[in-house]
Write a protein that holds these residues in place. Structure first.
Motif, PDB file in Angstrom:
ATOM      1  N   UNK B  46       0.831  -1.201   0.000  1.00 49.88           N
ATOM      2  CA  UNK B  46       0.000   0.000   0.000  1.00 49.88           C
ATOM      3  C   UNK B  46       0.866   1.251   0.000  1.00 49.88           C
ATOM      4  N   UNK B  47       1.828   1.322   0.946  1.00 47.83           N
ATOM      5  CA  UNK B  47       2.615   2.551   1.030  1.00 47.83           C
ATOM      6  C   UNK B  47       3.500   2.691  -0.196  1.00 47.83           C
ATOM      7  N   UNK B  50       1.322   4.301  -2.984  1.00 49.71           N
ATOM      8  CA  UNK B  50       1.053   5.727  -2.825  1.00 49.71           C
ATOM      9  C   UNK B  50       2.346   6.535  -2.904  1.00 49.71           C
ATOM     10  N   UNK B  51       3.420   6.004  -2.288  1.00 45.58           N
ATOM     11  CA  UNK B  51       4.693   6.724  -2.346  1.00 45.58           C
ATOM     12  C   UNK B  51       5.180   6.884  -3.778  1.00 45.58           C
ATOM     13  N   UNK B  54       3.442   9.799  -5.181  1.00 43.30           N
ATOM     14  CA  UNK B  54       3.965  11.061  -4.661  1.00 43.30           C
ATOM     15  C   UNK B  54       5.333  11.357  -5.274  1.00 43.30           C
TER      16      UNK B  54
END
Lengths: 171, 281
Positions: B46-47, B50-51, B54
């Motif tokens: 998940x991270x 999203x990372x 970004x």
């Protein structure tokens, strides 16, 4: 227990964890201070509701942040600790009698009381966080310094939120 | 019965708090639980996702600087290539051609992009944008042009989580260039610009500005990569060894690109080491 309010709180926790991980963790000031804005949930949760449920929600909130930050359980522990001391602190700051506390609302607070309430909560949370992270008294000075920096940074965000969005919650 | 139940009911909230904090401490100190592995995988996924998004938006901001660094690295590599070419030409005339690829290369490198990083905690972790699908496995080393970035801790399909060199648990074997004495590079969790070199005996003369490089004994990180320079040294009162402060060449706060090291002979090395353990005299 599984009513609409509970589900709303769960969604709120998910949202707070999300913006904490992907927005505020990256907002660090010169890599020293990070605002931990997610504790707004603990600060502003209405009093007079089931405190067991409140502790459980705080546990979930801290655990969510822990899973993504790879920090084990330090956020969890800090969160449930300030969740526990919240009610005595509110009683102390508001000066209400024991039986009046059930009717208490945050809109009763004036500016001074808000500061008296948020400052210790944020400070204790951050201190526990950094103290358990280092887990020794050797660099206690460094831990305290980081606590103060981070607390200031968090408080800026907390007060911004209170000033911008909290006004319409008048009784 | 009431004697027992009444205090429990009255202090129920506090007992509940104790229970939850015990759970929290269990989270802090536990290491190998199956659920943790499962959770690790999901949270990395998940991270990482999203990372990545970004990083995609923000990496334009230091494009200029990155370009300059890449140019520098290119120039350095070209220089070394020329040097090797001349050496090879020399050896060719002496021994004839050797056409074994593995003779020249035991490492291969996979360029990756850093999509999440931190430097101010005591245990720092890095997320990169490649994972088990690209062949990254747990325990592999990760380097950049300026030193050792860290070790792979866990992987999901498309992302990996590294233990940064700026982590109190991280250990890197390094040596002093020229002197060839090896020691362990650790980080004390204070200043991300400096690391500490331990286990160098005190009769070794170390002067300020000496180069520290990796020694390649670990098998996950190739030797000869410059890690930093000596910034100062003093004798430790307790262990009697030198405590050397090393100024790191890599600026971890600006880390953008790194390379995962694949050791092509890793399996062979591990087999040899395993056999030597079993066959004790």
């Amino acid at each position: 227990m599984l009513n609409l309010r509970f589900i709303y709180n769960l969604i709120l926790i998910g949202f707070l964890v999300f913006i904490q991980i992907f927005l505020f963790d990256k907002l660090s000031f010169k890599q020293i201070a990070v605002p931990y804005v997610y504790i707004l949930f603990i600060l502003l949760y209405p009093t007079g509701r089931n405190r067991f449920l409140f502790l459980t929600l705080c546990f979930l909130l801290g655990w969510g942040v822990d899973v993504f930050e790879n920090t084990g359980g330090i956020h969890t522990f800090s969160c449930i600790t300030i969740a526990l001391i919240r009610k005595p602190l509110i009683r102390m700051v508001s000066g209400l009698k024991f039986f009046e506390i059930e009717d208490f609302r945050f809109s009763d607070f004036n500016a001074m009381q808000w500061i008296m309430y948020t400052l210790p909560m944020v400070f204790i949370h951050h201190f526990l966080l950094f103290f358990i992270e280092s887990f020794s008294f050797v660099n206690i000075d460094k831990v305290l310094l980081r606590t103060i920096y981070c607390s200031l940074f968090t408080l800026i965000f907390v007060y911004s939120y209170l000033i911008l969005f909290r006004k319409r919650a008048e009784r | 019965m009431q004697f027992i139940l009444k205090p429990i009911i009255r202090n129920g909230l506090f007992l509940f708090y104790i229970l939850l904090s015990l759970t929290a401490f269990l989270f802090i100190f536990r290491n190998k639980v199956y659920h943790k592995a499962l959770l690790d995988k999901t949270s990395t996924q998940i991270s990482g996702f999203v990372d990545q998004k970004i990083a995609y938006l923000t990496h334009y901001t230091n494009l200029k600087e990155n370009n300059r660094e890449l140019q520098n690295a290119n120039a350095q590599l070209r220089k070394e290539l020329e040097k090797l070419k001349s050496e090879r030409a020399e050896s060719d005339t002496l021994r004839g051609a050797v056409s074994n690829l593995e003779f020249y290369q035991t490492y291969s490198f996979l360029p990756v992009e850093v999509i999440n990083n931190s430097v101010m905690k005591e245990h720092n972790y890095i997320t990169i944008n490649k994972g088990s699908r690209q062949g990254i496995k747990k325990g592999m080393g990760v380097i950049s042009a300026n030193g050792v970035v860290g070790y792979v801790l866990k992987t999901s399909e498309n992302y990996s989580r590294l233990m940064s060199s700026l982590n109190k648990d991280a250990r890197v074997t390094v040596q002093i260039r020229g002197d060839k004495h090896f020691g362990t590079l650790v980080w004390d969790g204070k200043d991300p610009r400096y690391a500490q070199l331990m286990e160098i005996p005190k009769y070794i003369e170390v002067s300020k500005g000496d180069t520290i490089e990796t020694d390649g004994k670990s098998g996950v990180i190739p030797g000869g990569i410059m890690v930093g320079t000596v910034a100062g040294s003093k004798i430790n009162d307790i262990t009697g060894e030198l405590d050397i402060q090393v100024k790191l060449k890599e600026d971890f706060a600006r880390l953008r690109y790194a390379q995962v090291v694949f050791n092509l002979q890793r399996k062979e090395i591990m087999e040899v080491e395993k056999d030597s353990v079993n066959a004790q005299p």
